[in-house]
Structures are given as structure tokens and as C-alpha cells.
Design a protein around this motif. Structure first.
Motif, short mmCIF file in Angstrom:
data_model
loop_
_atom_site.label_atom_id
_atom_site.label_comp_id
_atom_site.label_asym_id
_atom_site.label_seq_id
_atom_site.Cartn_x
_atom_site.Cartn_y
_atom_site.Cartn_z
N LEU A 129 37.68 17.62 -6.56
CA LEU A 129 37.71 16.47 -5.73
C LEU A 129 36.29 15.70 -5.35
CD1 LEU A 129 39.79 17.90 -2.48
CD2 LEU A 129 40.35 15.86 -4.21
N LYS A 130 36.26 14.67 -5.22
CA LYS A 130 34.97 13.75 -5.11
C LYS A 130 35.29 12.60 -4.07
CE LYS A 130 32.37 15.23 -8.62
NZ LYS A 130 32.96 16.50 -8.92
N ILE A 131 33.96 12.17 -3.57
CA ILE A 131 34.20 11.15 -2.50
C ILE A 131 34.80 9.88 -3.45
CG2 ILE A 131 33.00 9.43 -0.94
CD1 ILE A 131 31.05 11.86 -0.37
N ALA A 132 35.94 9.38 -2.64
CA ALA A 132 36.68 8.33 -3.15
C ALA A 132 36.20 6.98 -2.36
CB ALA A 132 38.18 8.25 -3.04
N TRP A 133 35.87 6.97 -1.05
CA TRP A 133 35.38 6.08 -0.32
C TRP A 133 34.76 6.62 0.88
CZ3 TRP A 133 37.52 5.33 4.31
CH2 TRP A 133 39.04 5.64 4.37
N GLN A 134 33.91 5.83 1.56
CA GLN A 134 33.69 6.13 2.99
C GLN A 134 33.09 4.95 3.66
OE1 GLN A 134 29.91 8.68 3.42
NE2 GLN A 134 29.34 8.32 1.25
N VAL A 175 44.91 2.26 6.22
CA VAL A 175 44.44 3.19 7.11
C VAL A 175 43.92 2.71 8.32
CG1 VAL A 175 42.71 5.14 7.12
CG2 VAL A 175 43.91 4.64 4.88
N TYR A 176 44.36 3.46 9.59
CA TYR A 176 43.99 2.78 10.89
C TYR A 176 43.24 4.06 11.49
CZ TYR A 176 47.61 -0.68 10.23
OH TYR A 176 48.31 -1.61 9.74
N ILE A 177 41.75 3.75 11.95
CA ILE A 177 41.39 4.61 12.70
C ILE A 177 40.82 4.18 14.07
CG2 ILE A 177 39.27 4.39 11.33
CD1 ILE A 177 39.16 7.88 11.83
N PHE A 194 39.87 0.25 13.31
CA PHE A 194 39.26 -0.20 12.10
C PHE A 194 40.74 -0.19 11.07
CE2 PHE A 194 34.72 -0.22 11.36
CZ PHE A 194 34.29 -0.03 12.70
N ALA A 195 41.08 -1.37 10.68
CA ALA A 195 41.92 -1.03 9.52
C ALA A 195 41.43 -1.47 8.25
CB ALA A 195 42.82 -2.51 9.76
N LEU A 196 41.57 -0.21 7.23
CA LEU A 196 40.88 -0.35 6.19
C LEU A 196 42.02 -0.05 4.88
CD1 LEU A 196 38.86 3.05 6.93
CD2 LEU A 196 38.15 0.68 7.18
N VAL A 222 37.14 -2.82 4.84
CA VAL A 222 37.56 -3.31 6.07
C VAL A 222 38.52 -4.44 5.99
CG1 VAL A 222 37.14 -3.78 8.66
CG2 VAL A 222 35.58 -2.17 7.41
N LYS A 223 39.67 -4.37 6.34
CA LYS A 223 40.66 -5.44 6.67
C LYS A 223 40.39 -6.17 7.75
CE LYS A 223 44.69 -3.63 3.97
NZ LYS A 223 46.01 -3.07 4.11
N TRP A 224 40.35 -5.31 8.76
CA TRP A 224 40.13 -6.12 10.25
C TRP A 224 39.58 -5.04 11.14
CZ3 TRP A 224 43.11 -3.92 13.90
CH2 TRP A 224 44.19 -3.35 13.80
N ILE A 225 39.00 -5.45 12.35
CA ILE A 225 38.28 -4.50 13.37
C ILE A 225 39.01 -5.07 14.54
CG2 ILE A 225 36.37 -3.74 14.55
CD1 ILE A 225 34.84 -3.89 11.76
N PHE A 226 39.45 -4.22 15.50
CA PHE A 226 39.97 -4.92 16.83
C PHE A 226 38.79 -4.29 17.74
CE2 PHE A 226 42.03 -3.72 20.86
CZ PHE A 226 42.07 -4.95 21.20
#
Lengths: 635, 119
Positions: A53-58, A88-90, A98-100, A107-111
């Protein structure tokens, strides 16, 4: 040669077709699904290849604070990232969403609701993230057919269009529902929505968090609300406390996540303890739903059954996590069951249709309180199968901490009252093991439904509860700063304040002997413990202590079909993959801060990702971050 | 020849200590590093700096025999102590360089004892 080329081409086309048509495996709730199993059928990452396993994104959200950048409170990053709607929503501790992009983290959008950055009801700013709803019959071209919700400490619930990130103006007041309109004690504190609502069909089931350790009389009653997911209109209210008790008590709220049986529509509430937490002389009424697991009809709020897990709770043993729903095959029958982990270290396995125990619950006599006016219960429910995650007696004083502090730990212990589990709070100070910080924390456990294996992390901690007469409380806290009195809680309106603190020596070392945390697996068919291993590592001044000590844990495991457990939870800012069969750690990686959130796993375009929110928790270590990191196998 | 071997040993210690010091410095200031801003990292930062100073003094300076022996004892304690710290800090590269420093110390001592016995 020609044949080989042809076969290769055919295979490539076939794999391409499979890849293109492969269904994404989602993780659409705080607990992975409504049943809180924290289980995924994703199977790309296996015990054999997990080491790759490796970092795919951060990403770094920017939403963190260790009382810096003009933010007066620390942040607790406890949000599970969810994956649904190809996004991905967080949620962040500043209540932003954050919508990713799921494969790149773009980032797709930030509310941003521009919420106050104040810790109104908690020691710091925290959010456990977002919830998702989508219409069963979406109307093309209309917004808010898919909605993401996030709550705030100021008791507001925001509804946001899942595709655009814009407020859903048709929900409540321009996309904002003020839960505090239903507060029964408005002059106390707002009913903070830190846990995302539970979404079932078109209903949001909403609990809230407060500070039940602070107030005695007239704290807000811990009511739970059923709300229309599209309009924010109230459908029903579940009154946890009987009317006569609202004058003398409060809370018994549901601040943790809930689970739902999608077949029956029953929602399961982990109900917390009533206020004040550590003295019950004011609240002598029967409070059958307090510190309970209660099953409601999700569409009406009517009680189906309820089982109290602590009688007349004076330990702050909130039921603190969504029960895990699972069907157990036992004696040739399939039993619809639930597993409820608890702060007091018991695992209650119940029939989820009736609340009847599948493994015996015994009412046992417990030590009695010597505080005048207290009305403590002479017995409490005990469970011995499955084996409690925390033993009956503590491990004694740590000789290292004792030696380092010149015998301070032993001297302190000799002044305390300790009669085992359920030792009541006292004026001299009582040693509590396990105390309110667990046992098992709000993440709860995970289950492999196919094998009936339940996995849970826990902490071994010791705290001191000392009740103080009102006069003594005033003397100890008057004129002192907030820092100096952070472990003192007034329990206003009652005869006693309380001093709750960790059993540490003057060097800040735990006075109780290790281990400090473990990870366990149980066979639910037999109730037997399969394995139990110290989990995580403790660092002092940067030095890693022996692995056999384990670490205090906050957060929870998830399980995948291939027999892997993914978990952060430990103090050492590491995330791990563990073999479900043996408990052996197969992979670990460093992250920026302790990953105290429940991880998520999903597949997108045929690739499996495991996402951790590594933002830390000041209760564990001062290390704070804003990192969200996804791991995957290299392409 | 015997003096040269002795000095080379001390120089090797100095080189290992210097690299160890740089590693610690990086570890201490790495944002979100596992041992960033930790007292333990600060401790090995100081111990490697002291090791570097002592080894340089032996390698490039001159001192009475008694002081030399004292420095040799302090350096081996420093190497072992730093190695133990590196183990518990889970800093494997630092641990490797402490092993190199140990080789330098043995080399220095072997050369030194030959020089002393020959005189």
C-alpha cells in the motif's frame, strides 16, 4: 506467437470490460452502512499484497487548531470520510464540507457555513462528519435530489446539494435547521450536532451533544428527533426522560451514532447517562431509558424495546456507540442480533427484535455509595460472555511510574477508594477502572458478517472521581483560571461538584500498569475470544515504549472481505492493517497525527482505496493536523 | 602510522556524529514527523553534538593522556546512550551511524593502544 497475442488481446478486452463495468463499492455512512458493521466487500487489497500500500492522494483541509491562528479552542478530527455519489465527502472541525474526487483527492467543492470557532459545549471543536441522503425518485434538473448534511456546535444542521455544494434552500430555513428550537433548557447550552444524523429512507434521526457533567438540574432533556430529510420538518420526538424528571435531571441524550435495521426500519439508540453525571441524589425518579440501548420505530419514534445497561448511572458510562447489527448463526438458527460495546467494558449481545440477551446478563451486587442522599443501585448488569474487554480488577500500580515519582503513585492509591468495577464516586476520591474514557469509545466495533467475527479496540485507563461539597468546590475553583480548573465540574444545582482526573503522577506518567490498549476478535457464534493483542504504541518524549504496552485508543476498526482490519485509533500517529485471523499487524504507515476517526474503504473505477482522517485528538496527544490521506495499491 | 590509525578512528567518530546530528536536526523539525519537537530528539541532538566536539578535539587537537582516556570513556558512553535512544525513537539511520561511530571508537582505541604500548 500469433495465438498468444490474440489471447492476450482477448484477455485485455475482457479485463477492460470488467473494469469499466465494475460497481463502485461505497461507504455511505459514518459506520460504513446503516447496520454499523464497518464492513466492506472490497477485495482488491489482501493480506498478501497489503504491504505494498502507498499513498494514493492526500489533502490538508486547513481546518485545525491547537489554540492557535486566533482560534481559541483545539480541534478534534473525528469525521469518517464517506464515499457515495462518486465523491468523497468529509466534514471538518470547523464544520466545513469538502467534496473530493475519489481517485485524486482533488477538491470538487467546499461548503463553508462560517460557523463560530468556539468550543461552546465541548473541550474543543469537533465534528464526526457528514450524512448523505438521496431521493428514491430523483427529478431531473432539480437541485437537492441528493443532500449532504453537517451539524455544528451551535445546534444548526446544514443541508447542502451533494453535486454543487450549494445550500438546499427548501430545507428548514434556507437550508439550515435550528435544532435548538426544541431545547428544553435554552439558557444552558446549545444542543450541539457533532454526530451526523442517521438517515433512513426520508427521515433524519437526530441526537445531540452537550456538557452533562457541568449541570445538574434543568439541563436540556436528551430528546431525539425524527425530521423530514427534504424539508427539515419535525416528524416525531422521542422524550428520553419522563416529564417529572426534566425538573431534576437532563440529558440522557444520544450523542453517538445510531444503527438501523433496513429490513424492519428499527433504529437503535445508544442513550447516554443523565445529568449530573457523578451524583444522582437529585434524580431519584426511574429513568429507564438513561444509559440504555433503545429500539424505536424510525418512522414514528415509538419505543419497541429498551434495555438499561447501567442503573442509576453515577460513572458517566454513556452508551456511546452505534450497536453493530449482525445475524448470528447459532444452534442451526439465524438470530437477528446486535452487539453493543460499552465504556464499562462489557459487550452486550442481544436479540435486536426483542432486546433479549443472547448471552446471559447477570444482575450482580456492586459496591454501595457512602454519599448522603445518593440513591445508587444495589446491583448492576454484568456480562461474562463474550469476555469483557476490560478485566474485573485493575493491574495495579505501575512500578516504573511509581519509581520515577518517588512512590507518589502508591501514596495516592492508598488514599483512594477502590472496590473493583462500579466503585461509586466518593468524597475521598475513588479509583475508576474503567472510567468514563473507556472501555470502548464512540467508534464501537466492526463485524465480518459472513464469519460472525466481531473486532473491537479498547483502552485500559484509570481515573479518579472525587466529589466535593459545594463549599469545597467553591474553595478549590474560585478565582482560578480555566486551565487550572479544567478537571473540575460544577454539577450546578446539586450538593456536589466533582473533580475528575487521570491517575497520573507529577511527571504526567500513568500510575496504572500497562497494557493501555488492545484489539480483540470474538466469535459471535460461541461468544469466545479468538485473540486479544496489545494495540498501538505509546510515545514518551518521542521514545516508543514496548509494544506489549499498547496504546490508549479512540476510533474504531473496519473489516474487509479479504480478512483485513484497517484501523488508526492509537496515540502513535500510525495507521495499520491487521490480519483478522491472527491479529498480526501486516502493514503500518505514519500519518500526521493520531487517526482517531473511523477509516473508510471504497472502490472507484476498479481500484480499492482506504482513507484515514489523521487530525488527532487532544485527549490523546497534543499532535493536531488536518490531513486526510488515502492509500491504495500501486497501479 | 600508529598515530594516523588512531586519528582516523576519531575522525570516523566525528563524521558519524556529524551525520547523526544532521539526521536529528531534520527529524526534530520535520513537520508532523513521528519524533518532531520531542524531548528525546532534542536529547540525541545534544548527545551527537557533544560526540562531534569530543571526537574533533581528539582528532585535531592535543591533550594530556588522562584527559584523552576520559574523553574515550565519555565518547563510548555517548555512543551507546545515543544508540539506545535511537532504538527507542525508532530512528534506524541514526542507529546505523552510531554503529559506525562504534567502529571508529574501536579503531581509534586499537591504534591508540598500539601507540601507547610502543612508546
Amino acid at each position: 506467437m500469433l495465438k498468444a497475442t490474440f489471447l492476450g488481446l482477448a484477455a485485455a478486452i475482457a479485463f477492460g470490460a470488467v473494469g469499466a463495468s465494475a460497481q463502485n463499492q461505497i461507504w455511505d455512512t459514518f459506520n460504513g452502512d446503516l447496520m454499523a458493521q464497518k464492513y466492506s466487500s472490497a477485495s482488491q487489497i489482501t493480506p498478501q499484497n497489503v504491504k505494498n500500500l502507498k499513498i494514493a492522494w492526500q489533502i490538508h483541509t486547513g481546518d485545525h487548531s491547537a489554540k492557535q491562528f486566533g482560534v481559541p479552542a483545539e480541534t478534534y478530527s473525528e469525521a469518517t470520510p464517506i464515499f457515495v455519489n462518486n465523491t468523497v465527502y468529509i466534514g471538518t472541525p470547523f464544520y466545513r464540507i469538502f467534496a473530493l474526487q475519489p481517485d485524486t483527492g482533488k477538491v470538487k467543492w467546499i461548503f463553508d457555513p462560517h460557523e463560530a470557532r468556539k468550543a461552546l459545549t465541548q473541550p474543543g471543536m469537533k465534528s464526526r462528519g457528514v450524512a448523505y441522503w438521496q431521493s428514491a425518485n430523483p427529478q431531473p434538473g432539480k437541485p437537492c435530489q441528493k443532500i449532504v448534511y453537517i451539524g455544528s456546535m451551535t445546534a444548526r444542521l446544514y443541508a447542502v446539494d451533494a453535486d454543487s455544494g450549494k445550500a438546499c434552500t427548501g430545507f428548514a430555513q434556507n437550508g439550515v435547521l435550528d435544532i435548538d428550537q426544541w431545547n428544553t433548557a435554552k439558557n444552558t447550552w446549545p444542543m450541539s450536532i457533532l454526530q451526523p444524523p442517521t438517515v433512513y429512507k426520508n427521515t433524519l434521526i437526530i441526537g445531540w451533544a452537550g456538557k452533562d457533567w457541568a449541570l445538574g438540574k434543568r439541563a436540556p432533556a436528551g430528546n431525539v428527533f425524527g425530521v423530514d430529510a427534504r424539508t427539515g420538518q419535525l416528524k416525531w420526538t422521542f422524550n428520553v426522560l419522563p416529564p417529572e424528571a426534566v425538573k431534576t435531571s437532563g440529558t440522557a441524550n444520544v450523542w453517538a451514532s445510531m444503527s438501523v435495521d433496513p429490513k424492519t426500519g428499527i433504529v437503535y439508540l445508544p442513550v447516554s447517562s443523565p445529568s449530573p453525571n457523578f451524583w444522582g441524589g437529585n434524580r431519584k425518579e426511574k429513568l429507564p431509558y438513561a444509559t440504555s440501548i433503545t429500539a424505536l420505530d424510525s418512522q414514528t419514534g415509538k419505543v419497541i424495546w429498551s434495555r438499561q445497561l447501567v442503573h442509576h448511572d453515577i460513572w458517566d458510562y454513556d452508551t456511546n456507540s452505534a450497536p453493530v447489527l449482525v445475524d448470528i448463526r447459532k444452534g442451526g438458527k439465524t438470530i437477528p442480533a446486535l452487539v453493543q460495546s460499552t465504556k464499562q467494558g462489557f459487550l452486550f449481545v442481544l436479540n435486536r427484535m426483542t432486546g433479549a440477551p443472547i448471552y446471559p446478563i447477570t444482575e450482580k451486587p456492586v459496591p454501595r455509595s457512602d454519599i448522603p442522599g445518593e440513591a445508587d443501585s444495589p446491583t448492576q448488569p454484568f456480562v461474562y460472555t463474550p469476555q469483557p474487554v476490560v478485566p474485573e480488577k485493575w493491574n495495579g500500580v505501575s512500578w516504573i511510574s511509581d519509581l520515577a515519582s518517588g512512590g507518589q503513585c502508591t501514596r495516592m492509591f492508598k488514599t483512594l477508594r477502590y472496590d473493583g468495577r462500579f466503585t461509586p464516586p466518593s468524597l475521598q476520591g475513588s479509583l475508576e477502572y474503567p472510567p468514563t474514557i473507556g472501555g470502548v469509545e464512540w467508534g464501537g466495533g466492526a463485524v465480518d458478517p459472513a464469519q460472525g467475527i466481531y473486532v473491537v479496540n479498547n483502552s485500559y485507563t484509570a481515573q479518579i472521581y472525587q466529589l466535593l461539597s459545594r463549599k469545597d468546590y467553591e474553595a478549590k475553583t474560585k478565582g482560578k483560571s480555566q486551565e487550572e480548573t479544567q478537571d473540575y465540574f460544577p454539577q450546578s444545582g446539586t450538593s456536589y461538584g466533582v473533580y475528575v482526573h487521570n491517575f497520573f503522577n507529577w511527571l504526567g506518567m500513568p500510575c496504572w500498569a500497562p497494557p493501555y490498549g488492545s484489539l480483540s476478535a470474538y466469535d459471535l457464534k460461541t461468544g469466545k475470544l479468538l485473540w486479544k493483542k496489545p494495540f498501538g504504541e505509546v510515545q514518551w518524549w518521542g521514545f516508543y515504549m514496548p509494544k506489549s504496552w499498547g496504546s490508549v485508543t479512540i476510533g474504531a476498526p473496519i473489516i474487509t472481505k479479504t480478512g483485513l482490519i484497517f484501523i488508526g485509533a492509537s496515540m502513535d500517529s500510525r495507521v495499520r492493517a491487521v490480519d483478522l485471523k491472527t491479529g498480526k499487524v501486516l502493514w503500518k504507515a505514519n500519518v500526521d497525527a493520531p487517526s482517531v476517526a473511523i477509516p473508510a474503504t471504497y472502490t472507484y473505477k476498479g481500484k480499492q482505496y482506504v482513507v484515514f482522517s489523521a487530525g488527532g485528538n487532544p485527549l490523546l496527544t497534543p499532535k493536531i493536523s488536518d490531513q486526510v490521506v488515502a492509500f491504495a495499491l500501486p497501479s | 602510522m600508529q598515530d594516523r590509525r588512531s586519528l582516523n578512528g576519531a575522525r570516523l567518530i566525528a563524521a558519524a556524529a556529524a551525520i547523526g546530528f544532521i539526521i536529528c536536526l531534520i527529524d526534530y523539525f520535520t513537520p508532523h514527523g513521528t519524533i518532531a519537537h520531542q524531548w528525546g530528539t532534542l536529547l540525541v541532538l545534544v548527545s551527537t553534538a557533544l560526540m562531534l566536539g569530543a571526537a574533533c578535539w581528539i582528532a585535531f587537537g592535543s591533550m594530556p593522556r588522562g584527559l584523552l582516556v576520559l574523553f574515550e570513556v565519555l565518547i563510548i558512553l555517548d555512543i551507546l546512550g545515543t544508540a539506545v535512544c535511537a532504538y527507542f525513537l525508532e530512528a534506524p539511520i541514526l542507529l546505523v551511524f552510531m554503529a559506525v561511530a562504534l567502529v571508529g571508537w574501536i579503531w581509534h582505541l586499537a591504534g591508540n593502544s598500539q601507540r601507547i604500548s610502543a612508546s
